[in-house]
Scaffold this motif. Structure first.
Motif, PDB file in Angstrom:
ATOM      1  N   PRO A   1      42.340  -2.904 -17.317  1.00  0.00           N
ATOM      2  CA  PRO A   1      41.747  -2.563 -18.776  1.00  0.00           C
ATOM      3  C   PRO A   1      41.984  -1.124 -18.150  1.00  0.00           C
ATOM      4  O   PRO A   1      42.169  -0.526 -18.934  1.00  0.00           O
ATOM      5  CB  PRO A   1      40.328  -2.718 -18.094  1.00  0.00           C
ATOM      6  N   ILE A   2      42.323  -0.421 -17.394  1.00  0.00           N
ATOM      7  CA  ILE A   2      43.023   0.980 -17.416  1.00  0.00           C
ATOM      8  C   ILE A   2      43.729   1.070 -18.066  1.00  0.00           C
ATOM      9  O   ILE A   2      43.799   2.597 -18.879  1.00  0.00           O
ATOM     10  CB  ILE A   2      42.737   1.931 -15.966  1.00  0.00           C
ATOM     11  N   LEU A   3      44.170   0.676 -18.130  1.00  0.00           N
ATOM     12  CA  LEU A   3      45.740   0.808 -19.262  1.00  0.00           C
ATOM     13  C   LEU A   3      45.408   1.172 -20.938  1.00  0.00           C
ATOM     14  O   LEU A   3      45.875   1.474 -21.615  1.00  0.00           O
ATOM     15  CB  LEU A   3      46.495  -0.597 -19.126  1.00  0.00           C
ATOM     16  N   LEU A   4      44.015   0.705 -20.790  1.00  0.00           N
ATOM     17  CA  LEU A   4      43.621   0.488 -22.432  1.00  0.00           C
ATOM     18  C   LEU A   4      43.344   2.555 -22.311  1.00  0.00           C
ATOM     19  O   LEU A   4      43.276   2.858 -23.375  1.00  0.00           O
ATOM     20  CB  LEU A   4      42.352  -0.255 -22.444  1.00  0.00           C
ATOM     21  N   LEU A   5      42.761   2.821 -21.570  1.00  0.00           N
ATOM     22  CA  LEU A   5      42.361   3.954 -21.426  1.00  0.00           C
ATOM     23  C   LEU A   5      43.907   5.028 -21.655  1.00  0.00           C
ATOM     24  O   LEU A   5      43.881   6.210 -22.138  1.00  0.00           O
ATOM     25  CB  LEU A   5      41.794   5.057 -20.391  1.00  0.00           C
ATOM     26  N   VAL A   6      45.067   4.562 -21.287  1.00  0.00           N
ATOM     27  CA  VAL A   6      46.248   4.557 -21.251  1.00  0.00           C
ATOM     28  C   VAL A   6      46.721   4.994 -22.444  1.00  0.00           C
ATOM     29  O   VAL A   6      47.531   5.737 -23.259  1.00  0.00           O
ATOM     30  CB  VAL A   6      47.424   4.377 -20.085  1.00  0.00           C
ATOM     31  N   ASP A   7      46.370   3.504 -23.044  1.00  0.00           N
ATOM     32  CA  ASP A   7      46.888   3.450 -24.765  1.00  0.00           C
ATOM     33  C   ASP A   7      45.817   4.062 -25.407  1.00  0.00           C
ATOM     34  O   ASP A   7      46.936   4.570 -26.418  1.00  0.00           O
ATOM     35  CB  ASP A   7      47.018   1.419 -25.095  1.00  0.00           C
ATOM     36  N   LEU A   8      45.244   4.211 -25.287  1.00  0.00           N
ATOM     37  CA  LEU A   8      44.386   5.504 -25.903  1.00  0.00           C
ATOM     38  C   LEU A   8      44.401   6.740 -26.522  1.00  0.00           C
ATOM     39  O   LEU A   8      44.289   7.173 -27.477  1.00  0.00           O
ATOM     40  CB  LEU A   8      42.566   5.506 -25.137  1.00  0.00           C
ATOM     41  N   PHE A  37      38.969  -0.003 -31.236  1.00  0.00           N
ATOM     42  CA  PHE A  37      38.607  -1.136 -30.768  1.00  0.00           C
ATOM     43  C   PHE A  37      39.239  -0.738 -29.193  1.00  0.00           C
ATOM     44  O   PHE A  37      38.745  -1.547 -28.610  1.00  0.00           O
ATOM     45  CB  PHE A  37      40.398  -1.549 -31.008  1.00  0.00           C
ATOM     46  N   LEU A  38      40.324  -0.234 -29.189  1.00  0.00           N
ATOM     47  CA  LEU A  38      40.188  -0.053 -27.083  1.00  0.00           C
ATOM     48  C   LEU A  38      39.188   0.575 -26.377  1.00  0.00           C
ATOM     49  O   LEU A  38      38.953  -0.007 -25.466  1.00  0.00           O
ATOM     50  CB  LEU A  38      41.226   1.657 -27.171  1.00  0.00           C
ATOM     51  N   ILE A  39      37.751   1.431 -27.375  1.00  0.00           N
ATOM     52  CA  ILE A  39      36.984   2.158 -26.726  1.00  0.00           C
ATOM     53  C   ILE A  39      36.124   1.013 -26.738  1.00  0.00           C
ATOM     54  O   ILE A  39      35.657   0.655 -25.329  1.00  0.00           O
ATOM     55  CB  ILE A  39      36.418   3.712 -27.658  1.00  0.00           C
ATOM     56  N   TRP A  40      35.653   0.502 -27.316  1.00  0.00           N
ATOM     57  CA  TRP A  40      35.125  -0.575 -28.111  1.00  0.00           C
ATOM     58  C   TRP A  40      35.280  -1.924 -26.868  1.00  0.00           C
ATOM     59  O   TRP A  40      34.181  -2.122 -25.732  1.00  0.00           O
ATOM     60  CB  TRP A  40      34.800  -1.543 -29.178  1.00  0.00           C
ATOM     61  N   LEU A  41      36.847  -2.337 -26.782  1.00  0.00           N
ATOM     62  CA  LEU A  41      37.023  -3.305 -25.671  1.00  0.00           C
ATOM     63  C   LEU A  41      36.613  -2.668 -24.460  1.00  0.00           C
ATOM     64  O   LEU A  41      36.335  -3.359 -23.413  1.00  0.00           O
ATOM     65  CB  LEU A  41      39.256  -3.543 -25.775  1.00  0.00           C
ATOM     66  N   PHE A  42      37.374  -1.865 -23.770  1.00  0.00           N
ATOM     67  CA  PHE A  42      36.489  -0.858 -22.483  1.00  0.00           C
ATOM     68  C   PHE A  42      35.171  -1.381 -22.445  1.00  0.00           C
ATOM     69  O   PHE A  42      34.764  -1.346 -21.076  1.00  0.00           O
ATOM     70  CB  PHE A  42      36.661   0.362 -22.029  1.00  0.00           C
ATOM     71  N   PHE A  43      34.460  -0.902 -23.451  1.00  0.00           N
ATOM     72  CA  PHE A  43      32.982  -1.037 -23.077  1.00  0.00           C
ATOM     73  C   PHE A  43      32.389  -3.080 -22.856  1.00  0.00           C
ATOM     74  O   PHE A  43      31.915  -3.234 -22.476  1.00  0.00           O
ATOM     75  CB  PHE A  43      32.167  -0.958 -24.624  1.00  0.00           C
ATOM     76  N   VAL A  44      33.384  -3.976 -23.784  1.00  0.00           N
ATOM     77  CA  VAL A  44      33.118  -5.249 -23.408  1.00  0.00           C
ATOM     78  C   VAL A  44      32.634  -5.439 -21.780  1.00  0.00           C
ATOM     79  O   VAL A  44      32.375  -6.323 -21.298  1.00  0.00           O
ATOM     80  CB  VAL A  44      34.004  -6.041 -24.495  1.00  0.00           C
ATOM     81  N   VAL A  45      34.260  -4.850 -21.033  1.00  0.00           N
ATOM     82  CA  VAL A  45      35.031  -5.498 -19.825  1.00  0.00           C
ATOM     83  C   VAL A  45      33.612  -4.070 -18.937  1.00  0.00           C
ATOM     84  O   VAL A  45      33.198  -4.766 -17.591  1.00  0.00           O
ATOM     85  CB  VAL A  45      36.324  -4.471 -19.313  1.00  0.00           C
ATOM     86  N   PHE A  46      33.670  -2.828 -19.653  1.00  0.00           N
ATOM     87  CA  PHE A  46      32.259  -2.624 -18.398  1.00  0.00           C
ATOM     88  C   PHE A  46      30.781  -3.613 -18.514  1.00  0.00           C
ATOM     89  O   PHE A  46      30.211  -3.721 -17.706  1.00  0.00           O
ATOM     90  CB  PHE A  46      31.769  -1.130 -19.508  1.00  0.00           C
TER      91      PHE A  46
END
Length: 450
Positions: free
Chosen positions: A37-44, A55-64
């Protein structure tokens, strides 16, 4: 007669190709969320599309949500889902819902429509209580992500200075990831922020209706939304609202006992007033800080003493004195900032309702920072910041200094609730939950403190 250029087919093909690329990127993001999931922050940082960023921020919250370390209110809410709501009949669910809507207390402890409905959904209908917190995180993340993307719309990394970076970090950690542990309170905040941002940007009625949704998420918003609703009706009044902040910072002139009596007229109101009230007057906050230092670390003692309340007050007075509140801000930005300023005055005036005072202080700070950052980042309004009096910089630095310990506290809480599996292999939480240790504990182990 001129013939139309034959572009429609090519345009259609191009649009279809773009949609296909977008679907591929979304699918790749979901895969990354499941594995790394840390790659989501890189893509952001790389993405420019607001929809993709959201979508990327929301997806990280789902993982969280799946890797969240339970703490605070989340523990008791989760326990009720697994016990009380797991055996609740549909008739009992409706009976409790009616009691909530008529401001009465329920046996199950659910006090708000939102939590009552989702608790019954995952506990009594689906019998999947383990999905309760992930769902809460998904809802919270949806409105948080939507708000952040709108506020940071004009963010350009190359044009940031250390002051802006500090305010950006303070805003994100004011009520970021750690906010889901309360389940209701800060979900209501981000619904109100998102609804306000979208309504004042688009004027669409659905967002106007959404501005009245927070009280159904947390009962306290029947009171805490009042400043936002006043701005909705009466608009921005920079001079009046700023004077209210200045006066209310030093003077308590609301009739405390009369207000408590009015709020306690309903069963639920009486229960809340008993929980929210504090009998102490505005004692010396520095003395309270000194006494609490004996029992906790310095930045938590600072927070408990309430010293951080002066940070948004100084920021508001600085921005008004510099002429930015009335001159630099657009209609949109001024409305958001005004909600924060009036809520800050409301927070000062409700000192005798401890929980309301503290929560409205946070709500005010979020709106004030949102309005300020939007004005500072937007190229159309940023030009007004080029020639300002010296006290503008002094005020900003003093505000940052006063906010810094509170910022450290929120970072600390976030690291306590954020599991290491939120960054890599989150699926392991289903294999061995013991592997999902808090990030703070993991860092202490690396530093040899564990």
């Amino acid at each position: 007669m001129k013939t139309l250029p034959r572009l429609s087919r090519n345009n259609g093909a191009t649009e279809a190709g773009l949609k296909e690329d977008l679907r591929i990127r979304y699918a790749q993001a979901v895969i990354k969320a499941c594995i790394f999931p840390i790659l989501l922050l890189v893509d952001l940082v790389k993405r420019r599309s607001e929809n993709e960023q959201r979508f990327l921020i929301w997806l990280f919250f789902v993982v969280f949500g799946f890797t969240f370390i339970l703490g605070g209110d989340a523990v008791s809410h989760q326990w009720r889902v697994e016990t009380y709501f797991a055996r609740l009949t549909f008739y009992e669910f409706l009976e409790d819902l009616f009691r909530i809507l008529t401001f009465r207390v329920t046996d199950g402890g659910a006090r708000d429509v939102y939590n009552h409905v989702i608790s019954y959904l995952f506990g009594g209908v689906l019998h999947l209580p383990q999905l309760y917190i992930p769902f809460v995180a998904a809802v919270y993340g949806y409105f948080f992500a939507g708000s952040v993307v709108l506020i940071f719309r004009h963010l350009t990394w190359s044009k940031l200075n250390y002051i802006l970076v500090a305010f950006l970090l303070f805003f994100v950690f004011l009520q970021g990831l750690q906010g889901i542990q309360t389940v209701r309170t800060w979900t209501g905040l981000w619904v109100l922020v998102y609804a306000s941002l979208k309504y004042y940007e688009t004027g669409q009625r659905r967002y106007l209706l959404l501005m009245f949704a927070p009280p159904f998420i947390h009962f306290g918003y029947w009171i805490m939304c009042i400043p936002a609703w006043i701005v909705l009706v009466y608009g921005s009044r920079p001079f009046l609202y700023t004077v209210l902040v200045a006066v209310s910072s030093f003077t308590a002139f609301l009739p405390a006992q009369e207000i408590k009596g009015f709020l306690a007229e309903t069963e639920r109101g009486a229960h809340s007033v008993a929980a929210y009230s504090v009998e102490e007057m505005r004692t010396d906050r520095f003395a309270r800080f000194e006494s609490r230092m004996q029992h906790t670390n310095w930045y938590n003692a600072y927070r408990q003493a309430g010293l951080h309340r002066w940070a948004p007050i100084i920021l508001v007075l600085t921005i008004y004195a510099s002429g930015l509140y009335g001159r630099a801000m657009s209609f949109y930005q001024r409305r958001i900032f005004s909600i924060g300023v009036l809520t800050l005055a409301f927070s000062n005036l409700t000192w005798f309702l401890f929980a309301v005072h503290n929560r409205t202080l946070t709500i005010a700070s979020v709106f004030i920072l949102a309005g300020f950052l939007m004005t500072r980042l937007d190229p159309k309004t940023a030009r007004h910041f080029s020639s300002l009096p010296p006290y503008y910089q002094w005020g900003l630095h003093l505000s940052l200094l006063l906010w810094f310990p509170f910022f450290l506290f929120n970072v600390s809480v976030t690291l306590d609730r954020l599991g290491v599996l939120a960054f890599f292999a989150p699926f392991l939480v289903f294999v061995d939950p013991e592997m999902n240790i808090p990030v703070k504990a993991f860092l202490n182990m690396l530093l040899g403190r564990g």
